[in-house]
Design an enzyme around this catalytic site. Structure first.
Site, short mmCIF file in Angstrom:
data_model
loop_
_atom_site.label_atom_id
_atom_site.label_comp_id
_atom_site.label_asym_id
_atom_site.label_seq_id
_atom_site.Cartn_x
_atom_site.Cartn_y
_atom_site.Cartn_z
N SER A 1 -4.98 -0.60 -1.13
CA SER A 1 -4.47 -1.93 -0.73
C SER A 1 -4.42 -1.94 0.79
O SER A 1 -4.49 -0.88 1.43
CB SER A 1 -3.07 -2.10 -1.30
OG SER A 1 -2.35 -3.12 -0.64
N TYR B 1 5.62 0.86 -2.97
CA TYR B 1 4.21 0.45 -3.12
C TYR B 1 3.40 0.95 -1.92
O TYR B 1 2.31 1.52 -2.09
CB TYR B 1 4.15 -1.08 -3.23
CG TYR B 1 2.77 -1.64 -3.52
CD1 TYR B 1 2.19 -1.51 -4.78
CD2 TYR B 1 2.04 -2.32 -2.54
CE1 TYR B 1 0.94 -2.04 -5.06
CE2 TYR B 1 0.79 -2.86 -2.82
CZ TYR B 1 0.24 -2.71 -4.08
OH TYR B 1 -1.00 -3.24 -4.34
P1 NDP Z 1 -3.22 -7.02 -12.55
O1 NDP Z 1 -1.75 -7.07 -12.78
O2 NDP Z 1 -4.08 -8.04 -13.17
O3 NDP Z 1 -3.77 -5.59 -12.93
C1 NDP Z 1 -3.01 -4.43 -13.04
C2 NDP Z 1 -3.57 -3.65 -14.20
O4 NDP Z 1 -2.96 -2.36 -14.24
C3 NDP Z 1 -3.32 -4.35 -15.53
O5 NDP Z 1 -4.52 -4.49 -16.24
C4 NDP Z 1 -2.35 -3.41 -16.25
O6 NDP Z 1 -2.62 -3.39 -17.63
C5 NDP Z 1 -2.67 -2.07 -15.59
N1 NDP Z 1 -1.52 -1.18 -15.65
C6 NDP Z 1 -0.32 -1.30 -15.03
N2 NDP Z 1 0.49 -0.31 -15.39
C7 NDP Z 1 -0.21 0.48 -16.26
C8 NDP Z 1 0.08 1.66 -16.99
N3 NDP Z 1 1.28 2.25 -16.93
N4 NDP Z 1 -0.89 2.18 -17.75
C9 NDP Z 1 -2.09 1.60 -17.83
N5 NDP Z 1 -2.44 0.49 -17.19
C10 NDP Z 1 -1.50 -0.07 -16.41
O7 NDP Z 1 -3.40 -7.06 -10.96
P2 NDP Z 1 -4.64 -6.69 -10.03
O8 NDP Z 1 -5.91 -6.81 -10.74
O9 NDP Z 1 -4.44 -7.46 -8.81
O10 NDP Z 1 -4.31 -5.16 -9.67
C11 NDP Z 1 -5.23 -4.12 -9.82
C12 NDP Z 1 -5.02 -3.09 -8.72
O11 NDP Z 1 -5.32 -3.69 -7.46
C13 NDP Z 1 -3.60 -2.54 -8.60
O12 NDP Z 1 -3.64 -1.16 -8.36
C14 NDP Z 1 -3.05 -3.26 -7.38
O13 NDP Z 1 -2.04 -2.54 -6.72
C15 NDP Z 1 -4.32 -3.38 -6.54
N6 NDP Z 1 -4.27 -4.39 -5.52
C16 NDP Z 1 -4.09 -5.72 -5.85
C17 NDP Z 1 -4.03 -6.68 -4.87
C18 NDP Z 1 -3.83 -8.13 -5.15
O14 NDP Z 1 -3.52 -8.89 -4.21
N7 NDP Z 1 -4.00 -8.62 -6.36
C19 NDP Z 1 -4.19 -6.31 -3.46
C20 NDP Z 1 -4.40 -4.91 -3.23
C21 NDP Z 1 -4.43 -4.01 -4.23
P3 NDP Z 1 -1.44 -3.33 -18.74
O15 NDP Z 1 -0.32 -4.17 -18.23
O16 NDP Z 1 -2.08 -3.86 -19.96
O17 NDP Z 1 -1.08 -1.89 -18.84
#
Ligand code: NDP
Length: 252
Positions: free
Chosen positions: A137, A150
């Site tokens: 990020s 975070y």
């Molecule tokens: P989402 O919330 O759509 O995606 C997060 C994903 O992580 C979900 O599919 C969730 O699936 C999965 N997840 C969370 N906890 C667990 C767990 N314990 N086990 C397995 N899977 C898990 O958001 P984003 O697509 O935006 O985020 C994806 C990544 O990008 C993250 O790491 C985030 O920090 C990073 N990011 C996002 C930004 C943004 O502005 N959107 C900016 C910078 C980085 P489920 O809940 O089904 O487990």
């Protein structure tokens, strides 16, 4: 079909950035295992492409990750492309962050990537080219207020890819981090109701407040992160190793 015949793993592939990269890899011919905790989200995304395969796997649970990855590699082969994308983004002032809050973020965003990478790498023969990519990020390259745990985890995964890049320098495997700014996904959209209340504004006003965190002052679309990741997965990027790529509409 640059990735035809390869097996890719995308954690958190049931939504947002992960679903975008999973679809792009599937379009490029890879067999893609998408993981997460919510079976319904995974099944929905997997239903959109014959090369997408759902696996319920909780990155907070060691056995779930190790057993899950072992099982799918037995079915679809060694994991030549691994995108450690699963993560949570919980905010709040440092003074009121509890140890449980701190640990929840560490366990998901740091331990989860460690387990994912190590388990995926264990499936690879020593001479097989591979790509290990983590979604960090802008919080991996600068501090974000009200998001200290975070920020720590997103800095931490950059340390992970840098250390691994040194350790595996002569192997045909690369380790890189992608550092997006604010992307229009659930992680960002979930913040909108709170911002509307706090700043007495409408949805567009709340989006504008978040977008100010990107240098060009608009939210990123998922495809803007997807294309950077697809480039890192390409054969031409085989000497890009130990790098962090910022996608944030300007310099951080
Ligand atoms: P989402 O919330 O759509 O995606 C997060 C994903 O992580 C979900 O599919 C969730 O699936 C999965 N997840 C969370 N906890 C667990 C767990 N314990 N086990 C397995 N899977 C898990 O958001 P984003 O697509 O935006 O985020 C994806 C990544 O990008 C993250 O790491 C985030 O920090 C990073 N990011 C996002 C930004 C943004 O502005 N959107 C900016 C910078 C980085 P489920 O809940 O089904 O487990």
């Amino acid at each position: 079909m640059e990735h035809a015949g390869k097996h890719a793993l995308v954690t958190g592939g049931g939504s947002g950035i992960g679903a975008g990269i999973a679809r792009a890899l599937a379009d490029a011919g890879a067999q893609v295992t998408i993981t997460g905790r919510r079976a319904d989200k995974l099944t929905e995304v997997a239903g959109t492409h014959p090369n997408l395969h759902a696996l319920v796997m909780d990155v907070n649970n060691e056995a779930s990750v190790r057993d899950g990855i072992k099982t799918v590699s037995g079915v679809r082969g060694p994991i030549q492309i691994c995108v450690a994308n699963a993560g949570i983004a919980e905010g709040g002032p440092f003074a009121t962050t509890t140890l449980a809050d701190w640990r929840r973020t560490m366990t998901t965003n740091l331990d989860g990537v460690f387990l994912t990478f190590q388990s995926a790498m264990a499936t690879l023969p020593a001479d097989m080219p591979a790509r290990m990519i983590v979604i960090s990020s802008i919080a991996g390259v600068r501090g974000l207020k009200n998001a200290v745990p975070y920020t720590v985890t997103k800095h931490g995964v950059i340390g992970l890819i840098r250390g691994l890049s040194e350790e595996y320098m002569r192997a045909p495997i690369t380790f890189n981090a992608v550092c997006p700014g604010y992307v229009d996904t659930d992680i960002v959209r979930n913040q909108i109701p709170g911002l509307m209340r706090r700043f007495d504004t409408d949805e567009a006003g709340a989006v504008a407040i978040i977008a100010k965190g990107n240098r060009h002052r608009r939210l990123l679309e998922v495809d803007e992160t997807t294309s950077a990741i697809m480039w890192l997965c390409s054969d031409g990027a085989r000497s890009i190793d130990g790098q962090t790529i910022q996608i944030s509409g300007g310099q951080i």
